[in-house]
Scaffold this motif. Structure first.
Motif, PDB file in Angstrom:
ATOM      1  N   THR A  17       6.279  -0.710   3.657  1.00  0.00           N
ATOM      2  CA  THR A  17       7.059  -1.885   4.057  1.00  0.00           C
ATOM      3  C   THR A  17       6.418  -2.670   5.188  1.00  0.00           C
ATOM      4  O   THR A  17       6.511  -3.890   5.219  1.00  0.00           O
ATOM      5  N   ASP A  18       5.790  -1.963   6.124  1.00  0.00           N
ATOM      6  CA  ASP A  18       5.247  -2.700   7.272  1.00  0.00           C
ATOM      7  C   ASP A  18       3.835  -2.289   7.670  1.00  0.00           C
ATOM      8  O   ASP A  18       3.322  -2.747   8.675  1.00  0.00           O
ATOM      9  N   GLY A  19       3.211  -1.413   6.882  1.00  0.00           N
ATOM     10  CA  GLY A  19       1.828  -1.031   7.167  1.00  0.00           C
ATOM     11  C   GLY A  19       1.650  -0.085   8.328  1.00  0.00           C
ATOM     12  O   GLY A  19       0.519   0.225   8.702  1.00  0.00           O
ATOM     13  N   ALA A  20       2.736   0.410   8.933  1.00  0.00           N
ATOM     14  CA  ALA A  20       2.623   1.273  10.109  1.00  0.00           C
ATOM     15  C   ALA A  20       1.890   2.559   9.761  1.00  0.00           C
ATOM     16  O   ALA A  20       2.027   3.096   8.654  1.00  0.00           O
ATOM     17  N   VAL A  21       1.112   3.043  10.726  1.00  0.00           N
ATOM     18  CA  VAL A  21       0.344   4.274  10.531  1.00  0.00           C
ATOM     19  C   VAL A  21       1.309   5.458  10.550  1.00  0.00           C
ATOM     20  O   VAL A  21       2.150   5.576  11.431  1.00  0.00           O
ATOM     21  N   LYS A  83     -12.256   6.284  15.384  1.00  0.00           N
ATOM     22  CA  LYS A  83     -11.481   5.268  14.680  1.00  0.00           C
ATOM     23  C   LYS A  83     -10.068   5.770  14.412  1.00  0.00           C
ATOM     24  O   LYS A  83      -9.088   5.041  14.590  1.00  0.00           O
TER      25      LYS A  83
ATOM     26  N   LEU B  47      -4.496  -5.048   4.581  1.00  0.00           N
ATOM     27  CA  LEU B  47      -3.992  -3.867   5.276  1.00  0.00           C
ATOM     28  C   LEU B  47      -5.079  -3.456   6.264  1.00  0.00           C
ATOM     29  O   LEU B  47      -6.191  -3.127   5.874  1.00  0.00           O
ATOM     30  N   GLN B  48      -4.766  -3.516   7.553  1.00  0.00           N
ATOM     31  CA  GLN B  48      -5.780  -3.242   8.564  1.00  0.00           C
ATOM     32  C   GLN B  48      -5.501  -1.904   9.223  1.00  0.00           C
ATOM     33  O   GLN B  48      -4.781  -1.058   8.683  1.00  0.00           O
ATOM     34  N   LEU B  49      -6.031  -1.715  10.398  1.00  0.00           N
ATOM     35  CA  LEU B  49      -6.000  -0.394  11.006  1.00  0.00           C
ATOM     36  C   LEU B  49      -4.582   0.072  11.313  1.00  0.00           C
ATOM     37  O   LEU B  49      -4.219   1.219  11.042  1.00  0.00           O
ATOM     38  N   HIS B  50      -3.758  -0.795  11.867  1.00  0.00           N
ATOM     39  CA  HIS B  50      -2.427  -0.378  12.325  1.00  0.00           C
ATOM     40  C   HIS B  50      -1.298  -0.972  11.508  1.00  0.00           C
ATOM     41  O   HIS B  50      -0.157  -0.578  11.670  1.00  0.00           O
ATOM     42  N   ALA B  51      -1.601  -1.968  10.707  1.00  0.00           N
ATOM     43  CA  ALA B  51      -0.537  -2.758  10.090  1.00  0.00           C
ATOM     44  C   ALA B  51      -1.165  -3.704   9.089  1.00  0.00           C
ATOM     45  O   ALA B  51      -2.380  -3.762   8.937  1.00  0.00           O
ATOM     46  N   TYR B  52      -0.301  -4.467   8.414  1.00  0.00           N
ATOM     47  CA  TYR B  52      -0.811  -5.556   7.603  1.00  0.00           C
ATOM     48  C   TYR B  52      -1.332  -6.649   8.533  1.00  0.00           C
ATOM     49  O   TYR B  52      -0.929  -6.751   9.691  1.00  0.00           O
ATOM     50  N   TRP B  95       0.614  -8.217  12.953  1.00  0.00           N
ATOM     51  CA  TRP B  95       1.709  -7.279  12.747  1.00  0.00           C
ATOM     52  C   TRP B  95       2.784  -7.757  11.774  1.00  0.00           C
ATOM     53  O   TRP B  95       3.964  -7.412  11.941  1.00  0.00           O
ATOM     54  N   PRO B  96       2.447  -8.534  10.738  1.00  0.00           N
ATOM     55  CA  PRO B  96       3.508  -8.924   9.813  1.00  0.00           C
ATOM     56  C   PRO B  96       3.886  -7.739   8.936  1.00  0.00           C
ATOM     57  O   PRO B  96       3.053  -6.885   8.658  1.00  0.00           O
ATOM     58  N   SER B  97       5.141  -7.664   8.504  1.00  0.00           N
ATOM     59  CA  SER B  97       5.484  -6.620   7.551  1.00  0.00           C
ATOM     60  C   SER B  97       5.357  -7.197   6.147  1.00  0.00           C
ATOM     61  O   SER B  97       5.466  -8.417   5.940  1.00  0.00           O
ATOM     62  N   LEU B  98       5.157  -6.330   5.180  1.00  0.00           N
ATOM     63  CA  LEU B  98       5.084  -6.773   3.789  1.00  0.00           C
ATOM     64  C   LEU B  98       6.407  -7.408   3.386  1.00  0.00           C
ATOM     65  O   LEU B  98       6.466  -8.438   2.717  1.00  0.00           O
ATOM     66  N   TYR B 420      -8.271  -3.441  15.974  1.00  0.00           N
ATOM     67  CA  TYR B 420      -7.398  -3.944  14.914  1.00  0.00           C
ATOM     68  C   TYR B 420      -7.926  -3.718  13.507  1.00  0.00           C
ATOM     69  O   TYR B 420      -7.151  -3.588  12.574  1.00  0.00           O
ATOM     70  N   CYS B 421      -9.256  -3.724  13.357  1.00  0.00           N
ATOM     71  CA  CYS B 421      -9.848  -3.900  12.027  1.00  0.00           C
ATOM     72  C   CYS B 421     -10.273  -2.575  11.411  1.00  0.00           C
ATOM     73  O   CYS B 421     -10.970  -1.784  12.055  1.00  0.00           O
ATOM     74  N   ALA B 422      -9.904  -2.384  10.158  1.00  0.00           N
ATOM     75  CA  ALA B 422     -10.225  -1.137   9.458  1.00  0.00           C
ATOM     76  C   ALA B 422     -11.707  -1.013   9.143  1.00  0.00           C
ATOM     77  O   ALA B 422     -12.196   0.072   8.867  1.00  0.00           O
TER      78      ALA B 422
END
Lengths: 105, 552
Positions: A17-21, A83, B47-52, B95-98, B420-422
């Protein structure tokens, strides 16, 4: 592949839903804190975790999952790779915002 | 600036509805991640390191105050109160959500914005000189052609599945402020001997793993043939570009492996077939689009401003800012203001929602409602009366956007990096912050003069380190962040790729190393008028290697 004795593997994912780790816990749930992750030190344990992770995938909880090396450092479970360590704790900049502020202020 | 017509409005609305449906199906499990990923990428959602991460298109870096306010609103409502302006004149939200993204896209569509083709193997945002339409010695406004290219390239059915991404940049002056020679296609408006304007066409530039300078394939392309010629280039690329290896799939590799002459022949042969057919641009259509870019109604003003001169004389901070951040405008009595998003110790290119709103207000009041985003991660107010510069500066200072450092060593380009970046291997923002703080003193920066420092957190080079006068590339060495220095790069009309100077430096050492490089330049320069780049090109790497490593 040989691993150092104290390094194990955890399962990490991103919440759909929000990409959270996220990290898989022992009960098959998900936590945002790597300290609470379930760590598998042998292939059998890892297989169990993978099954739980796949169940999460099937329930549309996550986008995908991966293995991440973890170890105990200063008494807490932490990611081994640089990372993954940053991924687990949030950006090292703007520490007042985001996951890093909510979880690790 | 360009305004959507009925067709455009319908199109983005339908696109939002389509994406909303795709998101719902993904959340319900009717689409797998593998099925959904290309669909979300087509709407700029990574989809990046912490979030979309959502990358919103800002066509050729031009936007209105209304659009900037909407970007601020999105940062506030759906993100963490800030956004990041990129090296392709776009904006990224971290930090946007899907779940929220369809709503975000809908709010963008309301102000004629979108995130289409900001990802994927398609033609991306066509960028332009950020001084377009205002620059003092401009031949013609390149944005007219950027808009034409945008319309041609959006959802072009033949080029939706290119071997890899494709980037085009256009300039209208002799000075290249858009780095066209490190783009897949670079276009420069020029005048021929008959006084007609047309395009010099460059193909095959790029950075990343294999940096290459574009090759000139045509000295002069008449304007009505722009689209047919681009079509020919893209067709040749689409057919012959490599699809077997992601790292060899850009057109620069095709040029390199085929040979410039051979590839030019192939392009020209394809062009012969299709020129003078449906792609020829009718004059009336060009004029219709050009009308959107007509200069605003600017009141006649004297060439100098007594008010400005008096203000500069009485306030050295203001004078510093004017000298550094204001460029000559084609209209007497006006200036082009560059707003630095490189506050000392700040993340380069980031702006808070509050800052975006403030700049929008200033644009509406003092810049005929127009703003630009530069590929160096700053903003521009293109049409400011010299009489108004004091108020603009005060307005910027009130939101910490008054740093007088454009083109100086603290005007750093930095990619988001490992924060931020994967894709990243090392962090870039903290390095930028540390260097920025080391050189904070404005008098020291003035002493050093123009110096472009660019930092990338991995070999993909989104921070343009290859074309920095000083470039820094972050790598991972045995699980530690490590930084390589390159020297002598440049992205202007005399483009050059920087050269790796030697062994890299740790995160603790890199700021000192950069300072050593700068101090070396100050020692060896012929005079204060010789810039860093000029000095480097004169003496080469030896003095710098000696000072850094104790040996050449």
């Amino acid at each position: 592949m040989t691993k150092q004795q104290n390094i194990a593997e955890a399962i990490t994912a991103n919440r759909l839903t929000d990409g959270a780790v996220l990290y898989l816990t022992a009960t098959g749930g998900w936590t945002e804190k790597v300290e609470e992750a379930a760590a598998a030190a042998d292939p059998t344990a890892r297989l169990e975790l993978e099954e739980k992770a796949n169940a999460g995938l099937a329930r549309q909880e996550i986008t995908h999952w991966e293995l991440a090396e973890v170890e105990i450092r200063d008494g807490a479970l932490t990611a081994v790779k640089n990372k993954e360590a940053i991924r687990s704790r949030g950006p090292t900049v703007r520490r007042d915002l985001g996951k890093q502020a909510e979880l690790y202020a | 600036m360009y305004r959507y017509d009925e067709f455009d409005h319908d199109f983005v609305r339908q696109r939002v509805a389509q994406f909303r449906d795709q998101v719902e199906r993904r959340l319900a499990g009717e689409l797998t991640e593998d099925e959904f990923k290309p669909l979300r990428l087509q709407n700029g959602l990574y989809l990046q390191l912490h979030a979309y991460m959502l990358r919103v298109a800002i066509p050729y870096g031009t936007l209105s105050s209304k659009q900037m306010r909407r970007l601020a609103h999105i940062a506030r409502k759906y993100d963490k109160g800030y956004g990041h302006f990129t090296t392709r004149q776009n904006i990224q939200y971290n930090w946007p959500s899907l779940v929220d993204t369809p709503a975000i896209l809908e709010e963008l569509a309301e102000v004629e914005m979108h995130a289409i083709q900001t990802s994927g193997n398609c033609i991306r945002n066509t960028t332009a000189d950020h001084f377009a339409g205002a620059a003092a010695n401009e031949i013609e406004d390149p944005r007219v052609w950027c808009e034409i290219i945008r319309q041609w390239s959006t959802l072009h059915p033949e080029f939706a599945f290119l071997p890899r991404k494709f980037k085009i940049a256009v300039i209208g002056t002799k000075e290249d402020r858009a780095a066209i020679q490190v783009h897949d296609i670079g276009l420069a408006l020029v005048r021929n001997e008959e006084g007609e304007t047309g395009f010099t066409v460059y193909v095959g530039g790029g950075q990343g793993r294999t940096p290459m300078i574009a090759k000139k394939v045509r000295d002069f392309l008449p304007k009505q043939h722009l689209l047919s010629y681009l079509e020919a280039i893209l067709r040749v690329y689409n057919q012959f570009g490599r699809r077997d290896n992601k790292y060899k799939a850009r057109i620069k590799i095709l040029v390199h492996e085929t040979g410039t002459k051979e590839l030019t022949d192939a392009i020209e042969a394809e062009w012969e077939e299709i020129k003078d057919t449906v792609f020829t641009l009718p004059n009336e259509e060009v004029k219709r689009i050009a009308a959107y870019f007509a200069p605003p109604q600017m009141q006649s003003r004297p060439i100098t401003s007594a008010k400005l001169d008096a203000a500069k004389a009485s306030d050295t901070d203001f004078a510093d800012w004017v000298d550094r951040n204001v460029a000559p405008h084609k209209r007497a009595g006006y200036g082009i203001v560059t707003v630095s998003l490189k506050g000392i110790g700040e993340a380069p290119g980031d702006a808070s929602a509050e800052q975006m709103d403030a700049v929008a207000d200033l644009a509406e009041r003092y810049s005929h409602d127009e703003l630009r985003v530069t590929h160096e991660q700053n903003l521009v107010l293109p049409h400011v009366a010299l009489d108004d510069l004091l108020e603009v500066w005060q307005g910027l200072r009130a939101v910490d956007l008054g740093t007088p450092n454009i083109g100086f060593v603290t005007d750093i380009i930095a990619c988001p990096g490992l924060d931020y970046c994967a894709l990243a291997n090392a962090r870039s923002i903290p390095v930028a912050q540390s260097i920025s703080q080391r050189f904070a003193d404005i008098d020291r920066q003035k002493e050093i003069g123009p110096l472009k420092l660019k930092i990338s957190g991995c070999i993909n080079a989104c921070g343009h380190h290859h074309v920095g006068h000083i470039g820094i590339l972050g790598v991972d060495r045995k699980n530690e962040e490590f930084y390589q220095i390159t020297l002598g790069g440049s992205a202007d009309e005399n483009t050059s790729i920087g050269k790796i100077i030697g062994q890299g430096f740790s995160g603790d050492e890199i700021t000192d190393a950069v300072e050593t490089v700068v101090d070396t330049y100050l020692d060896i320069r012929k005079s204060p008028d010789e810039t860093f780049l000029q000095a480097y090109r004169r003496v080469g790497e030896t003095p710098f290697k000696e000072r850094l490593y104790g040996r050449a």
